[in-house]
Design a protein around this motif. Structure first.
Motif, PDB file in Angstrom:
ATOM      1  N   GLY A 108       0.821  -1.186   0.079  1.00  0.00           N
ATOM      2  CA  GLY A 108      -0.065  -0.175  -0.054  1.00  0.00           C
ATOM      3  C   GLY A 108       0.814   1.260  -0.172  1.00  0.00           C
ATOM      4  N   SER A 109       0.317   2.271   0.043  1.00  0.00           N
ATOM      5  CA  SER A 109       1.073   3.606  -0.196  1.00  0.00           C
ATOM      6  C   SER A 109       0.833   4.498   0.887  1.00  0.00           C
ATOM      7  N   GLY A 110       0.119   4.183   1.956  1.00  0.00           N
ATOM      8  CA  GLY A 110      -0.065   4.936   3.126  1.00  0.00           C
ATOM      9  C   GLY A 110       0.790   4.326   4.407  1.00  0.00           C
ATOM     10  N   THR A 111       0.440   4.963   5.613  1.00  0.00           N
ATOM     11  CA  THR A 111       1.045   4.523   6.861  1.00  0.00           C
ATOM     12  C   THR A 111       0.022   4.038   7.881  1.00  0.00           C
ATOM     13  N   ASN A 112      -0.041   3.054   8.172  1.00  0.00           N
ATOM     14  CA  ASN A 112      -1.192   2.657   9.218  1.00  0.00           C
ATOM     15  C   ASN A 112      -0.408   1.489  10.297  1.00  0.00           C
ATOM     16  N   PHE A 113      -0.498   2.070  11.364  1.00  0.00           N
ATOM     17  CA  PHE A 113       0.467   1.296  12.357  1.00  0.00           C
ATOM     18  C   PHE A 113      -0.355  -0.010  12.911  1.00  0.00           C
ATOM     19  N   ILE A 114      -1.763   0.182  12.990  1.00  0.00           N
ATOM     20  CA  ILE A 114      -2.298  -0.833  13.619  1.00  0.00           C
ATOM     21  C   ILE A 114      -2.314  -2.310  13.212  1.00  0.00           C
ATOM     22  N   PRO A 115      -2.482  -2.440  11.760  1.00  0.00           N
ATOM     23  CA  PRO A 115      -2.216  -4.126  11.321  1.00  0.00           C
ATOM     24  C   PRO A 115      -0.806  -4.511  11.656  1.00  0.00           C
ATOM     25  N   SER A 116       0.179  -3.704  11.498  1.00  0.00           N
ATOM     26  CA  SER A 116       1.672  -4.415  11.756  1.00  0.00           C
ATOM     27  C   SER A 116       1.779  -4.454  13.145  1.00  0.00           C
ATOM     28  N   ILE A 117       1.315  -3.639  14.313  1.00  0.00           N
ATOM     29  CA  ILE A 117       1.369  -3.915  15.651  1.00  0.00           C
ATOM     30  C   ILE A 117       0.688  -5.181  15.805  1.00  0.00           C
ATOM     31  N   ASP A 118      -0.445  -5.359  15.290  1.00  0.00           N
ATOM     32  CA  ASP A 118      -1.235  -6.649  15.607  1.00  0.00           C
ATOM     33  C   ASP A 118      -0.517  -7.695  15.145  1.00  0.00           C
ATOM     34  N   LYS A 119       0.095  -7.638  14.168  1.00  0.00           N
ATOM     35  CA  LYS A 119       0.615  -8.953  13.538  1.00  0.00           C
ATOM     36  C   LYS A 119       1.921  -9.136  14.287  1.00  0.00           C
ATOM     37  N   ALA A 120       2.476  -8.086  14.758  1.00  0.00           N
ATOM     38  CA  ALA A 120       3.826  -8.500  15.647  1.00  0.00           C
ATOM     39  C   ALA A 120       3.368  -8.696  17.039  1.00  0.00           C
ATOM     40  N   ILE A 121       2.690  -8.423  17.453  1.00  0.00           N
ATOM     41  CA  ILE A 121       1.793  -8.783  18.862  1.00  0.00           C
ATOM     42  C   ILE A 121       1.349 -10.344  18.547  1.00  0.00           C
ATOM     43  N   GLU A 122       0.898 -10.630  17.567  1.00  0.00           N
ATOM     44  CA  GLU A 122       0.371 -11.892  17.465  1.00  0.00           C
ATOM     45  C   GLU A 122       1.546 -12.817  17.466  1.00  0.00           C
ATOM     46  N   PHE A 123       2.748 -12.308  16.905  1.00  0.00           N
ATOM     47  CA  PHE A 123       3.819 -13.263  16.609  1.00  0.00           C
ATOM     48  C   PHE A 123       4.740 -13.334  18.291  1.00  0.00           C
ATOM     49  N   CYS A 124       4.321 -12.389  18.924  1.00  0.00           N
ATOM     50  CA  CYS A 124       4.952 -12.530  20.394  1.00  0.00           C
ATOM     51  C   CYS A 124       4.217 -13.413  21.290  1.00  0.00           C
ATOM     52  N   CYS A 125       2.936 -13.703  21.158  1.00  0.00           N
ATOM     53  CA  CYS A 125       1.900 -14.266  21.708  1.00  0.00           C
ATOM     54  C   CYS A 125       2.598 -15.800  22.234  1.00  0.00           C
ATOM     55  N   SER A 126       3.547 -16.357  21.433  1.00  0.00           N
ATOM     56  CA  SER A 126       4.009 -17.532  21.356  1.00  0.00           C
ATOM     57  C   SER A 126       5.226 -17.658  22.487  1.00  0.00           C
ATOM     58  N   THR A 127       5.781 -16.306  22.978  1.00  0.00           N
ATOM     59  CA  THR A 127       7.022 -16.359  23.726  1.00  0.00           C
ATOM     60  C   THR A 127       6.704 -15.138  24.801  1.00  0.00           C
ATOM     61  N   GLN A 128       7.583 -15.140  25.704  1.00  0.00           N
ATOM     62  CA  GLN A 128       7.831 -14.239  26.654  1.00  0.00           C
ATOM     63  C   GLN A 128       8.988 -13.164  26.389  1.00  0.00           C
ATOM     64  N   LYS A 129       8.560 -11.762  26.729  1.00  0.00           N
ATOM     65  CA  LYS A 129       9.592 -10.840  26.891  1.00  0.00           C
ATOM     66  C   LYS A 129      10.350 -10.445  25.388  1.00  0.00           C
ATOM     67  N   ALA A 130       9.443 -10.618  24.576  1.00  0.00           N
ATOM     68  CA  ALA A 130       9.730  -9.938  23.251  1.00  0.00           C
ATOM     69  C   ALA A 130       9.938  -8.532  23.086  1.00  0.00           C
TER      70      ALA A 130
END
Length: 204
Positions: A108-130
């Motif tokens: 995409g051409s814009g900047t949207n923080f929410i989808p990227s933070i959501d994906k990173a948060i989901e990735f972190c759910c399998s570990t501690q202290k990321a």
């Protein structure tokens, strides 16, 4: 040496030194800290990041990768984003690092923080202290509901979120979820290392 990135002729020399491990490095000594989990770097790939902002971003990423691997043996992952996030890729080695930087996904051409933070948060759910490090030159609001959601995750999993904004400011909602943040004046030139060393030493 970061000033090499300011010069189109000398820029290849920087990356050659990176590949062979001969870049000047800054070591720091301190008391051992409790181990942290993986490091996820959210890199803004929107059009406004082209040029100097991307050079800043690559410099930050390079230092994080080197220190994380050398001092902590931590895994580092790259998640590019713009309007929406791309694929998460490991970048612990020089080859993986450069390969990930050379991949250009349509985000995409814009900047949207929410989808990227959501994906990173989901990735972190399998570990501690990321740790999540967002590098951007834009302003994007996340809203009160997402602030509450991210804070809840941080408490539950011990996740830290760090922000580097290049030439712009963080919104008040983003400031509520950032453990640490820095704003880089892009007019200062890449040879200004004070912000760079302070960031790398404080969060890795």
């Amino acid at each position: 040496e970061l000033a090499l990135l300011d010069d189109e002729v000398l820029e290849p020399l920087f990356w050659q030194r990176y590949l062979n491990g001969s870049l000047l490095q800054y070591d720091h000594k301190e008391k051992p800290r409790e181990g942290r989990g993986p490091f996820i770097i959210l890199l803004d790939r929107s059009g406004s990041m082209d040029g100097t902002p991307t050079d800043y971003a690559y410099a930050v990423m390079h230092t994080i990768v080197r220190l994380a691997h050398k001092d902590r043996k931590r895994k580092v992952w790259l998640l590019p984003f713009a309007s929406y996030p791309g694929k998460i890729s490991p970048i612990n080695s020089a080859e993986l690092f450069l390969s990930a930087l050379n991949k250009r996904e349509r985000l995409g051409s814009g900047t949207n923080f929410i989808p990227s933070i959501d994906k990173a948060i989901e990735f972190c759910c399998s570990t501690q202290k990321a740790d999540i490090l967002m590098i951007t030159d834009g302003l994007s609001h996340i809203g009160d509901s997402h602030v509450a959601e991210y804070k809840k995750h941080k408490v539950k999993y011990g996740t830290r979120i760090i922000g580097v904004n290049i030439g712009y400011i963080w919104g008040s909602d983003m400031k509520q979820i950032l453990n640490a943040s820095i704003t880089v004046d892009r007019s200062g030139g890449l040879s200004k290392l004070e912000w760079f060393k302070e960031l790398a030493q404080s969060i890795v």
